[in-house]
Design a protein around this motif. Structure first.
Motif, PDB file in Angstrom:
ATOM      1  N   ALA A 241       0.891  -1.229   0.118  1.00  0.00           N
ATOM      2  CA  ALA A 241       0.174   0.039   0.129  1.00  0.00           C
ATOM      3  C   ALA A 241       1.070   1.251  -0.197  1.00  0.00           C
ATOM      4  CB  ALA A 241      -0.880  -0.036   1.124  1.00  0.00           C
ATOM      5  N   ASN A 242       0.756   2.182  -1.141  1.00  0.00           N
ATOM      6  CA  ASN A 242       1.536   3.181  -1.118  1.00  0.00           C
ATOM      7  C   ASN A 242       0.707   4.347  -1.436  1.00  0.00           C
ATOM      8  OD1 ASN A 242       4.574   1.879  -1.490  1.00  0.00           O
ATOM      9  ND2 ASN A 242       3.236   0.930  -2.935  1.00  0.00           N
ATOM     10  N   ASP A 243       0.576   5.548  -0.730  1.00  0.00           N
ATOM     11  CA  ASP A 243      -0.231   6.489  -0.960  1.00  0.00           C
ATOM     12  C   ASP A 243       0.034   8.040  -0.068  1.00  0.00           C
ATOM     13  OD1 ASP A 243      -0.791   6.065   1.989  1.00  0.00           O
ATOM     14  OD2 ASP A 243      -2.707   5.052   1.612  1.00  0.00           O
ATOM     15  N   LEU A 244      -0.526   8.743  -0.311  1.00  0.00           N
ATOM     16  CA  LEU A 244      -0.331  10.319   0.607  1.00  0.00           C
ATOM     17  C   LEU A 244       0.866  10.895  -0.206  1.00  0.00           C
ATOM     18  CD1 LEU A 244      -0.521   9.325   4.264  1.00  0.00           C
ATOM     19  CD2 LEU A 244      -2.399  10.057   2.806  1.00  0.00           C
ATOM     20  N   ALA A 245       0.943  10.732  -1.479  1.00  0.00           N
ATOM     21  CA  ALA A 245       2.269  11.122  -2.095  1.00  0.00           C
ATOM     22  C   ALA A 245       2.189  12.741  -2.266  1.00  0.00           C
ATOM     23  CB  ALA A 245       2.476  10.372  -3.571  1.00  0.00           C
ATOM     24  N   GLN A 246       3.114  13.260  -2.047  1.00  0.00           N
ATOM     25  CA  GLN A 246       3.562  14.857  -2.034  1.00  0.00           C
ATOM     26  C   GLN A 246       4.912  15.213  -2.505  1.00  0.00           C
ATOM     27  OE1 GLN A 246       1.206  17.426   0.789  1.00  0.00           O
ATOM     28  NE2 GLN A 246       0.226  15.365   1.506  1.00  0.00           N
ATOM     29  N   PHE A 247       5.251  16.120  -3.262  1.00  0.00           N
ATOM     30  CA  PHE A 247       6.582  16.881  -3.439  1.00  0.00           C
ATOM     31  C   PHE A 247       6.688  17.547  -2.169  1.00  0.00           C
ATOM     32  CE2 PHE A 247       5.898  15.996  -8.044  1.00  0.00           C
ATOM     33  CZ  PHE A 247       7.188  15.820  -8.340  1.00  0.00           C
ATOM     34  N   ASP A 248       8.135  17.627  -1.927  1.00  0.00           N
ATOM     35  CA  ASP A 248       8.595  18.632  -0.961  1.00  0.00           C
ATOM     36  C   ASP A 248       8.742  19.868  -1.698  1.00  0.00           C
ATOM     37  OD1 ASP A 248      10.985  18.649  -2.118  1.00  0.00           O
ATOM     38  OD2 ASP A 248      11.902  16.884  -0.624  1.00  0.00           O
ATOM     39  N   PRO A 249       9.055  21.026  -0.837  1.00  0.00           N
ATOM     40  CA  PRO A 249       9.016  22.414  -1.623  1.00  0.00           C
ATOM     41  C   PRO A 249      10.201  22.466  -2.527  1.00  0.00           C
ATOM     42  CG  PRO A 249       8.885  22.642   0.814  1.00  0.00           C
ATOM     43  CD  PRO A 249       9.021  21.116   0.466  1.00  0.00           C
ATOM     44  N   SER A 250      11.181  21.618  -2.419  1.00  0.00           N
ATOM     45  CA  SER A 250      12.439  21.666  -3.401  1.00  0.00           C
ATOM     46  C   SER A 250      11.981  20.972  -4.614  1.00  0.00           C
ATOM     47  CB  SER A 250      13.680  21.073  -2.838  1.00  0.00           C
ATOM     48  OG  SER A 250      13.370  19.560  -2.789  1.00  0.00           O
ATOM     49  N   GLY A 251      11.108  20.206  -4.806  1.00  0.00           N
ATOM     50  CA  GLY A 251      10.722  19.526  -5.979  1.00  0.00           C
ATOM     51  C   GLY A 251      11.654  18.322  -6.144  1.00  0.00           C
ATOM     52  N   ALA A 292       0.939  16.389   5.839  1.00  0.00           N
ATOM     53  CA  ALA A 292       0.748  17.649   5.321  1.00  0.00           C
ATOM     54  C   ALA A 292       2.222  18.355   5.122  1.00  0.00           C
ATOM     55  CB  ALA A 292       0.120  18.452   6.672  1.00  0.00           C
ATOM     56  N   MET A 293       2.323  18.620   3.964  1.00  0.00           N
ATOM     57  CA  MET A 293       3.613  19.107   3.414  1.00  0.00           C
ATOM     58  C   MET A 293       3.519  20.446   2.991  1.00  0.00           C
ATOM     59  SD  MET A 293       6.687  17.933   2.343  1.00  0.00           S
ATOM     60  CE  MET A 293       6.713  16.225   2.396  1.00  0.00           C
ATOM     61  N   PRO A 294       4.543  21.298   3.356  1.00  0.00           N
ATOM     62  CA  PRO A 294       4.392  22.889   3.079  1.00  0.00           C
ATOM     63  C   PRO A 294       4.758  23.066   1.516  1.00  0.00           C
ATOM     64  CG  PRO A 294       6.552  22.478   3.970  1.00  0.00           C
ATOM     65  CD  PRO A 294       5.703  20.993   4.202  1.00  0.00           C
ATOM     66  N   THR A 295       4.239  24.086   0.686  1.00  0.00           N
ATOM     67  CA  THR A 295       4.694  24.583  -0.450  1.00  0.00           C
ATOM     68  C   THR A 295       6.132  25.299  -0.178  1.00  0.00           C
ATOM     69  OG1 THR A 295       3.262  26.463  -0.436  1.00  0.00           O
ATOM     70  CG2 THR A 295       2.608  24.421  -1.466  1.00  0.00           C
TER      71      THR A 295
END
Length: 648
Positions: A241-251, A292-295
């Motif tokens: 199970a892989n989920d919740l994916a987000q980029f960090d601010p640096s990309g 919750a990841m910041p932009t």
């Protein structure tokens, strides 16, 4: 969205003669339900007027926040300009609003979703925060969900069945100009099979989650211009199970939760340049359930489900080390987001004594400030204690658990009746929560409520999660038999007065438990439950069929069809000998109304006392207050007659 609907019915102690009958709302069809009195309604009023708040997002142009709370009959968006300030209602309509967010950076637009009559064909609307004028931006017919803004607030990506009514393609548009709408990725698969989870900082790529089942899901990187996808978590023979994916601010990094190589979901960082993966939380024993990841900024937040309770963690994105997290009220954390500038974390918390309040955490100094005040009316909160965590052995020695809300022994001495309330999903989890209407059971009537987590429940590792799959389906029903044994042996519980209820998959479990243990139970309430797996899989909405077949089995396979038919409650309905209340939404796209109709007809043909409540403008569970209130009243009258009478 997982099938996580729980029954919201309760009971009533013996009352005097009715002085006037409660007229059901015109949105309710009550069949076989006796008259409910005004006195009954007045007696429970203190437990129907509660109202909590959920965090939605930050206003990029002010210090305010956006929340969701009930306004009249359903939940709507509200703006709060300062801590504990009066909420200002922004949206309207007869149906609840969900999935909302301000356009990041700009703040000139709020995008939200709303369906009609519980049918779950959500449409997206553009809201002007100043005038509160709403404009439809989708086609009005398809199913649209999981919308995400890009970082500069110029475009939104979302999943939609618009192309053929079944497959959940990924679309991108500027909601200020709906004519810009276009498909970014064409896929095969419906339901919650494909969802958007985030954007790259440069706005050129999307992170998309493909869900095969709760045990198997994958993260993809989508090139919007090319319409192509690249696997971040490839199919290499190792399911996970892989989920919740987000980029960090640096990309440069993609962060996600994964149980590959472990029993629980851990936090993982994928390096975009090298393709390397690092497990950031290797020693974590519980599931990461939210990220919750910041932009902008260097601090992210994630939440861990520790035996049903949410625990906040803060992490430095550069050093990947934990930062001190503030102490928050104990409970379950809902939606959480970080402000555009990376300085604040907003979140909502529900607990045994609160239907939900919103807190804002300063990520620099760790201070947490409460922004809303939940309404609990005149509930006797002093009688609503934290639930007891119970662990017990099932028929085969497997340890299962549950949360037991016991009545106050000082107010209610002696052995007390109990209701077993089974969660939906099927991969849901019973967690400590605010009881709401059901608080009347515990605080006023002295009825206990036991919320079990049987095999197949999430939150206890992926092996435990798979223990009810396919041909092992009825092992989870046997777990409830072990719960009944435990309750009968418990010194403070009246083992001769046990009822069972549940919603959605919990409704199936309720019916199945009654076919196995009817002689040990007093009565049951089934809410939007599956009565026959074969007819359910045949008739559920097309966009959901493949996902449900993975969990329950494919009814098109002769051997599996025979098994599903054999274990279905409808096949074994003659074994149900105790009274039933069945609750159903007429517009339910998940468990069609035909599942309830055929069960009610079969029960009545056999002479089993059966009440039937149908919400004519509801879907998978009652979302509108007036309907939920009537369901509550009918449930209380049902328990009054069939559970609360003294043991013989």
């Amino acid at each position: 969205m997982r099938l996580s609907i729980l029954a919201t019915v309760a009971t009533l102690a013996l009352v005097g003669p009715a002085v006037a009958a409660v007229t059901p709302p015109d949105t309710i069809r009550a069949d076989g339900v006796p008259e409910l009195s005004d006195a009954l309604q007045a007696d429970v009023a203190n437990y129907t007027e509660f109202n909590g708040a959920s965090f939605v997002g930050f206003d990029p142009k002010s210090n305010g926040i956006l929340i969701s709370r009930r306004a009249g009959n359903v939940t709507h968006l509200h703006r709060v300009t300062a801590p504990l300030a009066k909420p200002e209602q922004l949206t309207k309509g007869d149906d609840p609003v969900s999935g909302a967010a301000y356009a990041p950076s700009r703040g000139d637009v709020i995008l939200y979703a709303q369906d009609k009559g519980g049918a779950e064909f959500w449409q997206l609307y553009r809201l002007d925060p100043k005038s509160a004028a709403a404009t439809l931006v989708t086609d009005g017919k398809s199913r649209n969900q999981t919308q995400h803004w890009n970082n500069d607030g110029t475009r939104v990506a979302y999943a939609s069945t618009r192309r053929n009514g079944k497959d959940n393609d990924i679309w991108v548009m500027d909601p200020r100009d709906p004519s810009t709408d276009k498909i970014a990725l064409q896929v095969d698969g419906g339901g919650e099979g494909w969802t958007v989870t985030g954007w790259s900082p440069d706005g050129k790529k999307l992170l998309v989650n493909e869900s095969i089942s709760i045990n198997e899901s994958y993260v993809w990187l989508v090139d919007i211009a090319a319409g192509t996808k690249t696997a971040i978590t490839p199919r290499n023979g190792i399911k996970g199970a892989n989920d919740l994916a987000q980029f960090d601010p640096s990309g440069e990094g993609i962060w996600y939760a994964s149980d590959v190589g472990a029993e629980s979901k851990r936090l993982v960082r994928y390096d975009v340049k090298t393709g390397n993966r690092d497990v950031v939380t290797p020693d974590l024993r519980w599931d990461v359930e939210e990220l919750a990841m910041p932009t902008r900024g260097d601090v992210a937040a994630y939440f861990v489900n520790e035996a049903g309770r949410s625990v906040l963690h803060l992490i430095d994105l550069k050093t990947r080390k934990e930062r001190p997290a503030p102490k928050l009220p104990e409970g379950q954390i809902g939606t959480a987001r970080i402000s555009d500038d990376g300085s604040k974390l907003g979140l909502g918390i529900t607990s045994a004594k609160s239907p939900g309040d919103v807190f804002v955490v300063d990520l620099k100094n760790g201070n947490a400030v409460r922004w809303t005040t939940a309404e609990t009316g005149n509930m006797k909160l002093d009688r609503l204690r934290e639930p007891e965590l119970v662990k017990l052995k099932s028929f085969d020695g497997l340890e299962i658990s549950g949360f037991y809300y016991r009545p106050d022994p000082k107010a209610f001495p002696g052995k007390r009746p109990v209701i077993i309330d089974i969660h939906g999903g099927p991969e849901g989890q019973s967690r400590p929560k605010f009881l709401g209407r059901a608080g009347y059971l515990v605080a006023e009537l002295g009825v206990g409520i036991f919320y079990p987590n049987v095999r197949g429940s999430e939150g206890y590792g992926k092996t435990f999660l798979e223990l009810d799959d396919g041909m092992k389906r009825e092992d989870s029903v046997k777990d409830i038999g072990a719960v009944i044994d435990w309750l009968k042996a418990d010194g403070a519980t009246d083992g001769a007065r046990i009822g069972v209820q549940g919603g959605s998959y919990g409704g199936y479990m309720t019916l199945a438990v009654m076919t196995h243990y009817s002689d040990r139970l007093r009565a049951a309430i089934d809410v939007v439950g599956i009565s026959n797996f074969v007819t359910f899989l045949t008739n559920t909405s097309p966009y959901r069929q493949d996902l449900r077949r993975v969990e329950y089995g494919d009814e098109r396979d002769p051997a599996m069809r025979e098994f599903l038919q054999k274990i279905s409650p409808l096949t074994n309905v003659a074994k149900i000998t105790k009274p039933m209340l069945v609750v159903q939404g007429a517009n339910d796209p998940r468990v069609p109304k035909t599942e309830a109709d055929q069960m009610v007809q079969a029960l009545r043909t056999l002479g089993t006392p059966t009440w039937y409540v149908v919400g004519l403008d509801e879907g998978h569970g009652f979302k509108k207050k007036k309907n939920a209130d009537y369901q509550f009243l009918s449930g209380m009258q049902f328990w009054k007659q069939h559970l609360l009478a003294p043991s013989s």
